[in-house]
Design a protein around this motif. Structure first.
Motif, PDB file in Angstrom:
ATOM      1  N   MET A   1       0.658  -1.056  -0.173  1.00  0.00           N
ATOM      2  CA  MET A   1      -0.009   0.011  -0.031  1.00  0.00           C
ATOM      3  C   MET A   1       0.843   1.112  -0.003  1.00  0.00           C
ATOM      4  SD  MET A   1      -2.400  -1.193   2.602  1.00  0.00           S
ATOM      5  CE  MET A   1      -3.091  -1.085   2.707  1.00  0.00           C
ATOM      6  N   GLN A   2       1.602   2.025  -0.365  1.00  0.00           N
ATOM      7  CA  GLN A   2       1.610   2.986  -0.568  1.00  0.00           C
ATOM      8  C   GLN A   2       2.123   4.023  -0.223  1.00  0.00           C
ATOM      9  OE1 GLN A   2      -0.165   0.169  -0.952  1.00  0.00           O
ATOM     10  NE2 GLN A   2       0.220  -0.486  -1.114  1.00  0.00           N
ATOM     11  N   ARG A   3       3.333   5.738  -0.655  1.00  0.00           N
ATOM     12  CA  ARG A   3       3.576   5.763   0.840  1.00  0.00           C
ATOM     13  C   ARG A   3       5.047   5.389   0.895  1.00  0.00           C
ATOM     14  NH1 ARG A   3       3.017   0.250   1.827  1.00  0.00           N
ATOM     15  NH2 ARG A   3       1.245  -0.809   0.914  1.00  0.00           N
ATOM     16  N   ARG A   4       5.565   5.330   1.964  1.00  0.00           N
ATOM     17  CA  ARG A   4       6.960   4.584   2.347  1.00  0.00           C
ATOM     18  C   ARG A   4       8.315   4.977   1.719  1.00  0.00           C
ATOM     19  NH1 ARG A   4       4.291  -1.495   0.614  1.00  0.00           N
ATOM     20  NH2 ARG A   4       2.418  -1.235   1.926  1.00  0.00           N
ATOM     21  N   ARG A   5       8.551   6.065   2.312  1.00  0.00           N
ATOM     22  CA  ARG A   5       9.837   6.658   1.358  1.00  0.00           C
ATOM     23  C   ARG A   5      10.796   6.957   2.551  1.00  0.00           C
ATOM     24  NH1 ARG A   5       8.433   4.066  -0.583  1.00  0.00           N
ATOM     25  NH2 ARG A   5       6.689   4.973  -1.404  1.00  0.00           N
ATOM     26  N   ALA A 204       3.639  -6.377  -5.097  1.00  0.00           N
ATOM     27  CA  ALA A 204       2.143  -5.723  -5.526  1.00  0.00           C
ATOM     28  C   ALA A 204       1.897  -5.591  -7.103  1.00  0.00           C
ATOM     29  CB  ALA A 204       2.057  -4.448  -4.802  1.00  0.00           C
ATOM     30  N   GLU A 205       2.911  -5.147  -7.817  1.00  0.00           N
ATOM     31  CA  GLU A 205       2.831  -4.848  -9.146  1.00  0.00           C
ATOM     32  C   GLU A 205       2.749  -6.094  -9.739  1.00  0.00           C
ATOM     33  OE1 GLU A 205       2.558  -2.496 -12.555  1.00  0.00           O
ATOM     34  OE2 GLU A 205       2.607  -1.848 -10.410  1.00  0.00           O
ATOM     35  N   THR A 206       3.369  -7.123  -9.166  1.00  0.00           N
ATOM     36  CA  THR A 206       3.516  -8.809  -9.983  1.00  0.00           C
ATOM     37  C   THR A 206       1.888  -9.108  -9.650  1.00  0.00           C
ATOM     38  OG1 THR A 206       5.821  -9.114  -9.392  1.00  0.00           O
ATOM     39  CG2 THR A 206       4.268 -11.017  -9.578  1.00  0.00           C
ATOM     40  N   MET A 207       1.575  -8.962  -8.576  1.00  0.00           N
ATOM     41  CA  MET A 207      -0.046  -9.601  -8.280  1.00  0.00           C
ATOM     42  C   MET A 207      -1.007  -8.912  -9.215  1.00  0.00           C
ATOM     43  SD  MET A 207      -1.989  -9.838  -4.745  1.00  0.00           S
ATOM     44  CE  MET A 207      -3.634 -10.675  -4.793  1.00  0.00           C
ATOM     45  N   LEU A 208      -1.017  -7.443  -9.375  1.00  0.00           N
ATOM     46  CA  LEU A 208      -1.598  -6.755 -10.476  1.00  0.00           C
ATOM     47  C   LEU A 208      -1.926  -7.341 -11.792  1.00  0.00           C
ATOM     48  CD1 LEU A 208      -0.852  -3.050  -9.288  1.00  0.00           C
ATOM     49  CD2 LEU A 208      -3.260  -4.329  -9.116  1.00  0.00           C
ATOM     50  N   TRP A 209      -0.638  -7.739 -12.407  1.00  0.00           N
ATOM     51  CA  TRP A 209      -0.400  -8.397 -13.517  1.00  0.00           C
ATOM     52  C   TRP A 209      -0.808  -9.719 -13.647  1.00  0.00           C
ATOM     53  CZ3 TRP A 209      -0.089  -5.733 -17.847  1.00  0.00           C
ATOM     54  CH2 TRP A 209       0.248  -4.608 -17.797  1.00  0.00           C
ATOM     55  N   MET A 210      -0.807 -10.310 -12.409  1.00  0.00           N
ATOM     56  CA  MET A 210      -1.256 -11.762 -12.466  1.00  0.00           C
ATOM     57  C   MET A 210      -2.949 -11.952 -12.554  1.00  0.00           C
ATOM     58  SD  MET A 210       1.371 -13.722  -9.586  1.00  0.00           S
ATOM     59  CE  MET A 210       2.953 -14.548  -9.976  1.00  0.00           C
ATOM     60  N   MET A 306      -7.332  -5.895  -6.982  1.00  0.00           N
ATOM     61  CA  MET A 306      -6.323  -6.265  -5.824  1.00  0.00           C
ATOM     62  C   MET A 306      -6.513  -5.236  -4.516  1.00  0.00           C
ATOM     63  SD  MET A 306      -2.224  -5.917  -5.958  1.00  0.00           S
ATOM     64  CE  MET A 306      -1.160  -6.162  -4.400  1.00  0.00           C
ATOM     65  N   GLY A 307      -6.470  -5.899  -3.412  1.00  0.00           N
ATOM     66  CA  GLY A 307      -6.745  -5.313  -2.027  1.00  0.00           C
ATOM     67  C   GLY A 307      -4.939  -5.552  -1.454  1.00  0.00           C
ATOM     68  N   VAL A 308      -4.924  -4.452  -0.602  1.00  0.00           N
ATOM     69  CA  VAL A 308      -3.602  -4.643   0.059  1.00  0.00           C
ATOM     70  C   VAL A 308      -3.860  -4.241   1.676  1.00  0.00           C
ATOM     71  CG1 VAL A 308      -1.371  -3.830   0.483  1.00  0.00           C
ATOM     72  CG2 VAL A 308      -2.321  -4.175  -1.724  1.00  0.00           C
ATOM     73  N   ALA A 309      -3.378  -5.062   2.551  1.00  0.00           N
ATOM     74  CA  ALA A 309      -3.668  -4.804   3.855  1.00  0.00           C
ATOM     75  C   ALA A 309      -2.214  -4.741   4.422  1.00  0.00           C
ATOM     76  CB  ALA A 309      -4.557  -5.805   4.614  1.00  0.00           C
ATOM     77  N   ASP A 310      -1.808  -3.821   5.273  1.00  0.00           N
ATOM     78  CA  ASP A 310      -0.671  -3.915   6.079  1.00  0.00           C
ATOM     79  C   ASP A 310      -1.176  -4.236   7.526  1.00  0.00           C
ATOM     80  OD1 ASP A 310       0.912  -2.904   3.761  1.00  0.00           O
ATOM     81  OD2 ASP A 310       0.560  -0.926   4.352  1.00  0.00           O
ATOM     82  N   TRP A 311      -0.047  -4.677   8.209  1.00  0.00           N
ATOM     83  CA  TRP A 311      -0.490  -5.478   9.429  1.00  0.00           C
ATOM     84  C   TRP A 311       0.219  -4.978  10.622  1.00  0.00           C
ATOM     85  CZ3 TRP A 311      -4.450  -8.470   8.496  1.00  0.00           C
ATOM     86  CH2 TRP A 311      -4.628  -8.951   7.169  1.00  0.00           C
ATOM     87  N   MET A 312      -0.662  -4.844  11.879  1.00  0.00           N
ATOM     88  CA  MET A 312      -0.107  -4.621  13.055  1.00  0.00           C
ATOM     89  C   MET A 312       0.081  -6.124  13.882  1.00  0.00           C
ATOM     90  SD  MET A 312       0.725  -2.404  15.384  1.00  0.00           S
ATOM     91  CE  MET A 312       0.148  -0.759  15.044  1.00  0.00           C
ATOM     92  N   VAL A 389       8.382 -15.612   0.301  1.00  0.00           N
ATOM     93  CA  VAL A 389       8.069 -15.742  -1.172  1.00  0.00           C
ATOM     94  C   VAL A 389       8.203 -14.248  -1.746  1.00  0.00           C
ATOM     95  CG1 VAL A 389       5.962 -16.014  -2.673  1.00  0.00           C
ATOM     96  CG2 VAL A 389       6.412 -17.862  -1.151  1.00  0.00           C
ATOM     97  N   SER A 390       7.620 -13.414  -0.748  1.00  0.00           N
ATOM     98  CA  SER A 390       7.721 -11.847  -1.200  1.00  0.00           C
ATOM     99  C   SER A 390       8.985 -11.268  -1.408  1.00  0.00           C
ATOM    100  CB  SER A 390       6.992 -11.030   0.187  1.00  0.00           C
ATOM    101  OG  SER A 390       7.058  -9.526  -0.255  1.00  0.00           O
ATOM    102  N   LYS A 391      10.024 -11.983  -0.602  1.00  0.00           N
ATOM    103  CA  LYS A 391      11.531 -11.489  -0.895  1.00  0.00           C
ATOM    104  C   LYS A 391      11.872 -12.079  -1.965  1.00  0.00           C
ATOM    105  CE  LYS A 391      15.857 -11.558   1.674  1.00  0.00           C
ATOM    106  NZ  LYS A 391      16.544 -12.673   0.801  1.00  0.00           N
ATOM    107  N   ALA A 392      11.488 -13.200  -2.320  1.00  0.00           N
ATOM    108  CA  ALA A 392      11.946 -13.922  -3.643  1.00  0.00           C
ATOM    109  C   ALA A 392      11.582 -13.104  -4.722  1.00  0.00           C
ATOM    110  CB  ALA A 392      11.535 -15.508  -3.632  1.00  0.00           C
ATOM    111  N   LEU A 393      10.265 -12.734  -4.757  1.00  0.00           N
ATOM    112  CA  LEU A 393       9.615 -12.059  -5.757  1.00  0.00           C
ATOM    113  C   LEU A 393      10.417 -10.689  -6.122  1.00  0.00           C
ATOM    114  CD1 LEU A 393       5.897 -12.711  -4.796  1.00  0.00           C
ATOM    115  CD2 LEU A 393       6.885 -13.133  -7.109  1.00  0.00           C
TER     116      LEU A 393
END
Length: 423
Positions: A1-5, A204-210, A306-312, A389-393
């Motif tokens: 999600m987006q953000r994040r610099r 995220a970009e990968t999932m969008l295209w998938m 595509m939905g994205v959730a960040d976690w606590m 898996v995320s790291k590998a992507l």
């Protein structure tokens, strides 16, 4: 999600804060005369030091401390390129924070390191969580990941560049997308389509295209389908018919991060890109005229958004369950949820805040994102292997669209690793 610099602290100061153990008072936490200090490590949703998330957390901590004299909150904020690793390193060194607001929780839950949500949150707070998003925080039907914010994605198009290129409407299919990008390239747009497959947020970009190609990370049974025939076809098309035709600009998508593309869009150098709500504010601030549309698919609009959730999450190591629960109930109050999501144009994870946002005329443009959430698919964050898996992507997926890249081989390699890492 987006953000994040940008870092909320200096690099040296942040590293020192992150590796320091939580401070605790002598004697019993909670009932004694001492003060309990809770350590929170959080991700930065800002795109400059001026709107770093550190400011939000510092203000929230001060307000909470004024109402709860026996509890102090120590927050360290890091960019999304490093925050997950920071927390993983802290846990590995035996210095887990009390709370972490990051991208993945399941591996920590499987290792027995986290409190469950029902051990922390009041019944009212639990009931206010949007069920479809909260369920994505479960491992073996027990919720350990508490969604913090969510977002969906839309295709952003620069209306000024579209008009100059003679493009009448937003693309709905891959053919439309390719044709529009070719027209934008024809009028000299530096980056007709922004394709950020660099390490910042490649998953995220990968999932969008998938999803665009009719597949995803998992199949209908929940098993990984990373190397599905549809996904291989999708990345072959990206390599040959999109990147290979110069429709993503002169840069290397495997080294291109999302914020770089966002910044370029806000300078008028990008014709189209997949974006989340935060981009609206950045583009508005730069006077960019844009329109938003659903994700294009092979033959028409993609069937899934595509939905994205960040976690606590909350770690058990320091034993501050009561104090953590009190703080998290405060974090998830309607007022505080709306303050954070409003600052970054993200979507709430609680019903009360979501309903309030829908009624807010000033947030009208967010409704298009909110409307997608009913049809949204999320990362398989409930899988203990997802962090790996995320790291590998992030490390490998960009190579699939390079000249001579081999999508079938790369996707199969990630699939084999994912299967080996388990669910």
């Amino acid at each position: 999600m987006q953000r994040r610099r940008f870092l909320g602290l200096t690099a040296a100061g942040a590293a020192t804060a992150a590796l320091a153990p939580a401070l605790t008072a002598c004697g019993s936490d909670g009932a004694g005369s001492g003060t309990t200090t809770l350590k929170l490590v959080a991700a930065d949703y800002g795109d400059s030091p001026a709107n770093s998330s550190q400011k939000y957390w510092d203000a929230l901590a001060r307000e909470f401390e004024e109402q709860n004299s026996g509890i102090k909150i120590d927050v360290s904020v890091y960019s999304w390129t490093e925050v997950d690793k920071k927390v993983a390193d802290m846990v590995e060194e035996g210095k887990a924070p009390d709370m972490a607001q990051i991208g993945a929780y399941a591996d920590f839950a499987a290792a027995g390191k986290l409190y469950s949500a029902d051990q922390l949150l009041s019944i009212a707070t639990q009931a206010d969580m949007i069920a479809s998003i909260a369920h994505a925080g479960e491992v073996h039907r027990v919720q350990y990941g508490m969604p913090f914010v969510s977002s969906s994605r839309l295709l952003f198009c620069n209306k000024t560049l579209f008009a100059k290129a003679g493009i009448a409407k937003a693309p709905e299919s891959w053919d439309d997308l390719q044709a529009a990008a070719a027209k934008l390239k024809g009028i000299g747009v530096p980056m007709p389509f922004g394709l950020p497959l660099g390490p910042e947020e490649a998953p995220a970009e990968t999932m969008l295209w998938m999803l665009s190609g009719g597949s995803g990370y998992t199949d209908s049974t929940g098993s990984y389908s990373i190397d599905s025939a549809e996904n291989v076809k999708t990345f072959n098309w990206l390599r040959d018919d999109f990147v290979g035709k110069g429709l993503t600009g002169s840069g290397d998508p495997s080294r291109t991060n999302r914020q770089e593309v966002f910044d370029a869009f806000c300078k008028g150098d990008v014709g189209m890109l997949n974006g989340h709500p935060t981009l609206m504010r950045q583009a508005d601030a730069k006077g960019i005229k844009y329109m938003m549309a659903p994700l294009p698919g092979i033959k028409g609009t993609a069937k899934s958004a595509m939905g994205v959730a960040d976690w606590m999450m909350a770690f058990k190591q320091n034993g501050h369950r009561e104090q953590i629960g009190k703080f998290l109930d405060f974090v998830y109050s309607t007022k505080n949820v709306l303050t954070f999501t409003g600052q970054y144009d993200l979507l709430p994870v609680t019903t009360s805040a979501s309903e309030a946002m829908r009624k807010d005329a000033g947030r009208e443009k967010l409704r298009q994102f909110l409307d997608q959430m009913d049809n949204a698919e999320f990362y398989p964050a409930d899988k203990t292997s997802w962090a790996k898996v995320s790291k590998a992507l992030k490390e490998k997926i960009g190579s699939t669209v390079k000249s001579g890249g081999d999508p079938a081989s790369v996707l199969s390699e990630i699939q084999r690793d994912a299967d080996g890492w388990g669910s």
